[in-house]
Design a protein around this motif. Sequence first.
Motif, mmCIF file in Angstrom:
data_model
loop_
_atom_site.group_PDB
_atom_site.id
_atom_site.type_symbol
_atom_site.label_atom_id
_atom_site.label_comp_id
_atom_site.label_asym_id
_atom_site.label_seq_id
_atom_site.Cartn_x
_atom_site.Cartn_y
_atom_site.Cartn_z
ATOM 1 N N LYS A 1 0.834 -1.204 0.000
ATOM 2 C CA LYS A 1 0.000 0.000 0.000
ATOM 3 C C LYS A 1 0.873 1.260 0.000
ATOM 4 N N VAL A 2 1.882 1.278 0.851
ATOM 5 C CA VAL A 2 2.778 2.437 0.932
ATOM 6 C C VAL A 2 3.504 2.624 -0.397
ATOM 7 N N PHE A 3 4.059 1.546 -0.924
ATOM 8 C CA PHE A 3 4.796 1.637 -2.184
ATOM 9 C C PHE A 3 3.910 2.138 -3.312
ATOM 10 N N GLU A 4 2.735 1.544 -3.481
ATOM 11 C CA GLU A 4 1.844 1.924 -4.581
ATOM 12 C C GLU A 4 1.396 3.380 -4.449
ATOM 13 N N THR A 5 1.137 3.824 -3.239
ATOM 14 C CA THR A 5 0.710 5.210 -3.033
ATOM 15 C C THR A 5 1.846 6.175 -3.352
ATOM 16 N N LEU A 6 3.049 5.874 -2.887
ATOM 17 C CA LEU A 6 4.198 6.735 -3.180
ATOM 18 C C LEU A 6 4.504 6.758 -4.674
ATOM 19 N N LYS A 7 4.306 5.634 -5.329
ATOM 20 C CA LYS A 7 4.579 5.543 -6.762
ATOM 21 C C LYS A 7 3.634 6.432 -7.565
ATOM 22 N N GLU A 8 2.443 6.681 -7.049
ATOM 23 C CA GLU A 8 1.515 7.581 -7.732
ATOM 24 C C GLU A 8 2.098 8.985 -7.867
ATOM 25 N N TYR A 9 2.934 9.376 -6.910
ATOM 26 C CA TYR A 9 3.522 10.718 -6.909
ATOM 27 C C TYR A 9 4.932 10.740 -7.481
ATOM 28 N N GLU B 1 7.204 22.406 6.498
ATOM 29 C CA GLU B 1 8.111 23.518 6.776
ATOM 30 C C GLU B 1 8.373 24.363 5.531
ATOM 31 N N SER B 2 8.249 23.739 4.358
ATOM 32 C CA SER B 2 8.436 24.459 3.104
ATOM 33 C C SER B 2 7.143 25.118 2.621
ATOM 34 N N GLY B 3 6.079 24.933 3.391
ATOM 35 C CA GLY B 3 4.806 25.546 3.032
ATOM 36 C C GLY B 3 3.940 24.713 2.112
ATOM 37 N N PHE B 4 4.312 23.457 1.910
ATOM 38 C CA PHE B 4 3.545 22.580 1.040
ATOM 39 C C PHE B 4 2.661 21.647 1.857
ATOM 40 N N THR B 5 1.525 22.136 2.295
ATOM 41 C CA THR B 5 0.586 21.290 3.040
ATOM 42 C C THR B 5 -0.503 20.817 2.072
ATOM 43 N N ASN B 6 -0.047 20.294 0.952
ATOM 44 C CA ASN B 6 -0.957 19.840 -0.083
ATOM 45 C C ASN B 6 -1.255 18.353 0.058
ATOM 46 N N HIS B 7 -1.712 17.781 -1.039
ATOM 47 C CA HIS B 7 -2.114 16.375 -1.036
ATOM 48 C C HIS B 7 -0.956 15.427 -0.713
ATOM 49 N N ILE B 8 0.237 15.727 -1.195
ATOM 50 C CA ILE B 8 1.392 14.854 -0.934
ATOM 51 C C ILE B 8 1.725 14.855 0.557
ATOM 52 N N TYR B 9 1.671 16.019 1.171
ATOM 53 C CA TYR B 9 1.901 16.118 2.618
ATOM 54 C C TYR B 9 0.883 15.261 3.371
ATOM 55 N N ASN B 10 -0.396 15.442 3.036
ATOM 56 C CA ASN B 10 -1.463 14.686 3.704
ATOM 57 C C ASN B 10 -1.303 13.188 3.489
ATOM 58 N N THR B 11 -0.911 12.812 2.278
ATOM 59 C CA THR B 11 -0.707 11.394 1.975
ATOM 60 C C THR B 11 0.420 10.815 2.810
ATOM 61 N N ASN B 12 1.535 11.523 2.917
ATOM 62 C CA ASN B 12 2.656 11.041 3.726
ATOM 63 C C ASN B 12 2.251 10.905 5.191
ATOM 64 N N GLU B 13 1.478 11.853 5.698
ATOM 65 C CA GLU B 13 0.999 11.772 7.082
ATOM 66 C C GLU B 13 0.108 10.542 7.281
ATOM 67 N N LYS B 14 -0.807 10.311 6.353
ATOM 68 C CA LYS B 14 -1.713 9.158 6.461
ATOM 69 C C LYS B 14 -0.956 7.843 6.351
ATOM 70 N N LEU B 15 -0.001 7.774 5.418
ATOM 71 C CA LEU B 15 0.802 6.558 5.281
ATOM 72 C C LEU B 15 1.615 6.303 6.542
ATOM 73 N N ALA B 16 2.179 7.361 7.114
ATOM 74 C CA ALA B 16 2.949 7.211 8.355
ATOM 75 C C ALA B 16 2.048 6.683 9.467
ATOM 76 N N ASP B 17 0.831 7.194 9.555
ATOM 77 C CA ASP B 17 -0.110 6.711 10.570
ATOM 78 C C ASP B 17 -0.452 5.238 10.361
#
Length: 95
Positions: free
Chosen positions: A5-13, A65-81
């Motif tokens: 799941k993590v790999f496939e989601t990261l591969k989308e980006y 920290e770079s100001g990118f609280t977009n979809h990629i940020y949210n995805t990384n947070e969800k995957l980490a959880d």
Amino acid sequence: MILDKVFETLKEYDRTLTKKKFALDYLGKSKSYLYVMKHNGTDISNDALCRCYVGLKQSAKQLKESGFTNHIYNTNEKLADMVLLEIEKKVALEI
């Protein structure tokens, strides 16, 4: 498996992400780690899960920290959880 799941989601980006690169960069393992696991029918090590969790959290933190609280940020947070939940399940089974 959580890693799929993590790999496939990261591969989308990141279309250049391969399983070898994922094993090296996200799990801190050899490039053949995922193939050996699958061949042997073994589960991911706790060490690799922890490295994956920390890597995802650090990536999300850097994006924020770079100001990118977009979809990629949210995805990384969800995957980490999700990875953290997997770690908690494995630890609970071992105690």
